[in-house]
Each structure stands twice: as structure tokens, then as C-alpha cells.
Scaffold this motif. Structure first.
Motif, PDB file in Angstrom:
ATOM      1  N   MET A  46       0.808  -1.213   0.000  1.00 12.50           N
ATOM      2  CA  MET A  46       0.000   0.000   0.000  1.00 12.50           C
ATOM      3  C   MET A  46       0.845   1.269   0.000  1.00 12.50           C
ATOM      4  O   MET A  46       0.453   2.278  -0.584  1.00 12.50           O
ATOM      5  CB  MET A  46      -0.931   0.003   1.221  1.00 12.50           C
ATOM      6  CG  MET A  46      -2.029  -1.044   1.170  1.00 12.50           C
ATOM      7  SD  MET A  46      -3.113  -0.882  -0.277  1.00 12.50           S
ATOM      8  CE  MET A  46      -3.804   0.753  -0.004  1.00 12.50           C
ATOM      9  N   VAL A  47       1.993   1.246   0.655  1.00 12.76           N
ATOM     10  CA  VAL A  47       2.823   2.452   0.736  1.00 12.76           C
ATOM     11  C   VAL A  47       3.239   2.916  -0.660  1.00 12.76           C
ATOM     12  O   VAL A  47       3.055   4.078  -1.034  1.00 12.76           O
ATOM     13  CB  VAL A  47       4.060   2.215   1.631  1.00 12.76           C
ATOM     14  CG1 VAL A  47       4.956   3.448   1.624  1.00 12.76           C
ATOM     15  CG2 VAL A  47       3.625   1.889   3.054  1.00 12.76           C
ATOM     16  N   ASN A  48       3.780   2.001  -1.451  1.00 17.92           N
ATOM     17  CA  ASN A  48       4.200   2.362  -2.802  1.00 17.92           C
ATOM     18  C   ASN A  48       3.014   2.699  -3.705  1.00 17.92           C
ATOM     19  O   ASN A  48       3.097   3.610  -4.536  1.00 17.92           O
ATOM     20  CB  ASN A  48       5.026   1.228  -3.424  1.00 17.92           C
ATOM     21  CG  ASN A  48       6.431   1.159  -2.863  1.00 17.92           C
ATOM     22  OD1 ASN A  48       6.947   2.143  -2.318  1.00 17.92           O
ATOM     23  ND2 ASN A  48       7.062   0.004  -2.975  1.00 17.92           N
ATOM     24  N   MET A  49       1.917   1.970  -3.542  1.00 17.77           N
ATOM     25  CA  MET A  49       0.725   2.238  -4.351  1.00 17.77           C
ATOM     26  C   MET A  49       0.169   3.637  -4.070  1.00 17.77           C
ATOM     27  O   MET A  49      -0.221   4.369  -4.984  1.00 17.77           O
ATOM     28  CB  MET A  49      -0.335   1.169  -4.089  1.00 17.77           C
ATOM     29  CG  MET A  49       0.028  -0.205  -4.628  1.00 17.77           C
ATOM     30  SD  MET A  49      -1.058  -1.540  -4.038  1.00 17.77           S
ATOM     31  CE  MET A  49      -2.601  -1.101  -4.847  1.00 17.77           C
ATOM     32  N   LEU A  50       0.154   4.022  -2.790  1.00 22.91           N
ATOM     33  CA  LEU A  50      -0.360   5.341  -2.421  1.00 22.91           C
ATOM     34  C   LEU A  50       0.619   6.450  -2.793  1.00 22.91           C
ATOM     35  O   LEU A  50       0.203   7.563  -3.145  1.00 22.91           O
ATOM     36  CB  LEU A  50      -0.687   5.380  -0.936  1.00 22.91           C
ATOM     37  CG  LEU A  50      -1.898   4.550  -0.508  1.00 22.91           C
ATOM     38  CD1 LEU A  50      -2.019   4.511   1.009  1.00 22.91           C
ATOM     39  CD2 LEU A  50      -3.185   5.101  -1.125  1.00 22.91           C
ATOM     40  N   LYS A  51       1.910   6.180  -2.706  1.00 24.12           N
ATOM     41  CA  LYS A  51       2.904   7.167  -3.153  1.00 24.12           C
ATOM     42  C   LYS A  51       2.671   7.531  -4.610  1.00 24.12           C
ATOM     43  O   LYS A  51       2.698   8.705  -4.992  1.00 24.12           O
ATOM     44  CB  LYS A  51       4.323   6.595  -2.990  1.00 24.12           C
ATOM     45  CG  LYS A  51       4.915   6.700  -1.611  1.00 24.12           C
ATOM     46  CD  LYS A  51       6.355   6.186  -1.623  1.00 24.12           C
ATOM     47  CE  LYS A  51       6.998   6.299  -0.250  1.00 24.12           C
ATOM     48  NZ  LYS A  51       8.399   5.799  -0.268  1.00 24.12           N
TER      49      LYS A  51
END
Length: 204
Positions: free
Chosen positions: A28-33
Motif C-alpha cells: 500500500m505504501v508504494n501504491m499510495l505514493k
């Protein structure tokens, strides 16, 4: 995926099979970034096999404020799940849990020892129905502690293993029916109380 965002936070629904934390795989961190075009800071977590509501911070100040709410238990979380077996209409579960990091599995401990942490939740049965020949209960769960696999192991230890949860004994080794259905917290900047709700397809 994104339900709400402003310059401080982003609220989203995490899909099944995606890590809630920064990891080597899909997370989720990379997807939201990529979606938000800014740094993303996790403040709480969901198991990879759990779906539903999460909030992330967009800066370190908001991350610290939200993390404090999680630590002080003013950050409210409720879940929906499907479980097997007979279960009361409502109740409270209190256990001591030990998480084996090597096996990535939690166990109920009868004695309090090193590495064992108290786990507390309350539940309310919403309905029951049959899926084929299998009787299932739709249950709403309010968490007071956030232990690894807490709902999964506390329910399975009482003969109420979650649907699809082969790791904890379900014969229907499928997608686990566990969903973060409600979160409530104080906005780190405006101080307004925010509430978000979500219902998975299997609970409608």
C-alpha cells in the motif's frame, strides 16, 4: 482504493493480498505514493490477507499524531468477519497471545511469559446463513488491542475459525473473510473526529 484525502492524510480500502507496510512485493505504501504523488507514512497495519479501511499520513507530523492515538487507544477499529461453529450473540474475548515470528503464527498462551501480550476484543453476531452445506456467522468485532492475527487466533481457539483461514484450521482454504469495516480518529490538524465505514460484498 482511495476514499478520502487531504494534505495531511489519505484513507483507503486495502485489497486482499497486498501488504499494508513497505515490503518487497506489492504494498500500500508504494501504491499510495504513486497515486498521491507524495511520501506516505503507515500508522497502523492490517494482515496481508485482511481487506478494508486504513489511514496513512502524508507527513511525519501527522504520522506521529495518529500513532499517538493508536498507542493511547483513542483510534477506534471495528471489523466484520465470517466464522464457523456455534457462537453467542455477543461477548468478550480476553487471552494472552504469543506470536511465533518464524512460523508467522500466533498462539493462545495459558501463562503470561516473555513475549506474551494481552489481547482483548468484543463481538456481536449480526446474522447466520448457509454457504453450501456450511453454516456461517456474520460477526462484528471491536478491537481493544492490535495483536498479530488477533481476531483469527482468538476466534479459532474457541472453535470459531474464520471462513477461508486455512492457517488456523479452516477446511475451506480460501480468501479469509475478515474486513476492516470501521475506523474513527481525530484529524491530526483540524482535530475534527472522522469516521469511515465499509462493507465487503460477502457481508451485504
Amino acid at each position: 482504493m482511495i476514499i478520502y484525502q487531504d494534505k495531511e492524510i489519505v484513507v483507503c480500502e486495502k485489497p486482499y493480498g497486498v501488504s499494508s507496510q513497505l515490503s518487497g512485493g506489492e504494498n500500500m505504501v508504494n501504491m499510495l505514493k504513486e497515486a498521491c504523488g507524495c511520501e506516505i507514512y503507515p500508522v497502523h497495519r492490517l494482515d496481508t490477507q485482511t481487506t478494508g479501511l486504513m489511514v496513512y499520513a502524508k507527513n511525519q507530523r501527522s504520522a506521529a499524531a495518529l500513532s499517538t492515538q493508536v498507542a493511547e487507544k483513542s483510534f477506534k477499529k471495528e471489523y466484520l468477519c465470517l466464522c464457523h461453529g456455534d457462537i453467542e450473540d455477543s461477548g468478550k474475548m480476553v487471552d494472552f497471545l504469543y506470536h511465533d515470528r518464524i512460523k508467522n503464527k500466533s498462539f493462545v498462551s495459558k501463562t503470561k511469559r516473555a513475549g506474551v501480550k494481552e489481547a482483548i476484543l468484543e463481538f456481536t453476531k449480526k446474522s447466520e446463513f448457509f454457504k453450501g452445506e456450511c453454516r456461517l456467522n456474520l460477526v462484528r468485532v471491536k478491537l481493544y488491542t492490535g495483536r498479530t492475527h488477533q481476531i483469527r487466533v482468538q476466534f479459532s481457539s474457541r472453535g470459531n475459525v474464520l471462513y477461508g483461514d486455512g492457517k488456523y484450521g479452516a477446511k475451506d482454504n480460501d480468501k479469509i473473510a475478515l474486513h476492516s469495516a470501521y475506523i474513527s480518529f481525530c484529524h491530526p490538524e483540524t482535530k475534527q473526529m472522522l469516521e469511515f465505514e465499509s462493507t465487503p460484498e460477502w457481508a451485504k
